[in-house]
Design an enzyme around this catalytic site. Sequence first.
Site, PDB file in Angstrom:
ATOM      1  N   TYR A  14     -50.005   6.410 -52.268  1.00 23.54           N
ATOM      2  CA  TYR A  14     -50.776   6.145 -53.488  1.00 23.54           C
ATOM      3  C   TYR A  14     -51.621   4.868 -53.416  1.00 23.54           C
ATOM      4  CZ  TYR A  14     -47.702   9.651 -55.580  1.00 23.54           C
ATOM      5  OH  TYR A  14     -47.033  10.814 -55.856  1.00 23.54           O
ATOM      6  N   HIS A  19     -55.526   5.600 -59.464  1.00 20.78           N
ATOM      7  CA  HIS A  19     -54.484   5.168 -60.398  1.00 20.78           C
ATOM      8  C   HIS A  19     -53.872   3.816 -60.027  1.00 20.78           C
ATOM      9  CE1 HIS A  19     -53.210   7.080 -63.972  1.00 20.78           C
ATOM     10  NE2 HIS A  19     -52.159   7.743 -63.548  1.00 20.78           N
ATOM     11  N   ASN A  73     -46.191   6.838 -65.173  1.00 18.63           N
ATOM     12  CA  ASN A  73     -45.809   7.392 -66.479  1.00 18.63           C
ATOM     13  C   ASN A  73     -44.568   6.763 -67.089  1.00 18.63           C
ATOM     14  OD1 ASN A  73     -47.995   8.999 -65.973  1.00 18.63           O
ATOM     15  ND2 ASN A  73     -46.857  10.910 -65.851  1.00 18.63           N
TER      16      ASN A  73
END
Length: 191
Positions: A14, A19, A73
């Site tokens: 990631y 993000h 999240n």
Amino acid sequence: MILVVGLGNPEKKYEETRHNIGFRVLDVFAKEVKADFKISEKFNSEIAESTLTFPGEKKHAKVLLIKPQTYMNNSGDAVSKVVNFYKLRTEDQIIIIHDDLDIELGKIRIRLSGSSAGQKGIQSIIDKIGTDKFIRFRIGIKPEGGQLKPAEKFVLEKFTTTEKRVISEKINETVKLLFESIDNGVIQTSI
């Protein structure tokens, strides 16, 4: 003390995704202040600490940088632990840096409070600390012409070569804004 939170997802895959802009800003900021991140199991985050001294002034500011390792999240899980432990005031001691799909690529907006606007990491923080009154540095990732893929997929993709150049500049600009905000106070703005 000022808590500066960069939002993102752990795991190497990631690192360069849209993000993870919050993590990337904190990495540059930490390098500037010569602070090293260490894993804190207590706060489920990577944490770095520094005391900033502002030139020409007898002013110091203790800064705690955190990169939650809870995935985007669930960012509120880590943030609420730090906020509660240090008994921080949300409205002026917490700065969250994150990507924003509703803002054009490279635009930076600073907000002093407000809804999550669909950003799930921000919503998690609001839910866990019980207020939306905290400072946000929102960095736009919306491509020219809009994004055509589902948001959940788009934000986990890497920037294109052209986007990388824009974002690298904006990361450095955000770091400068962060220093100015810690020194002089945060002003709601859009640049």
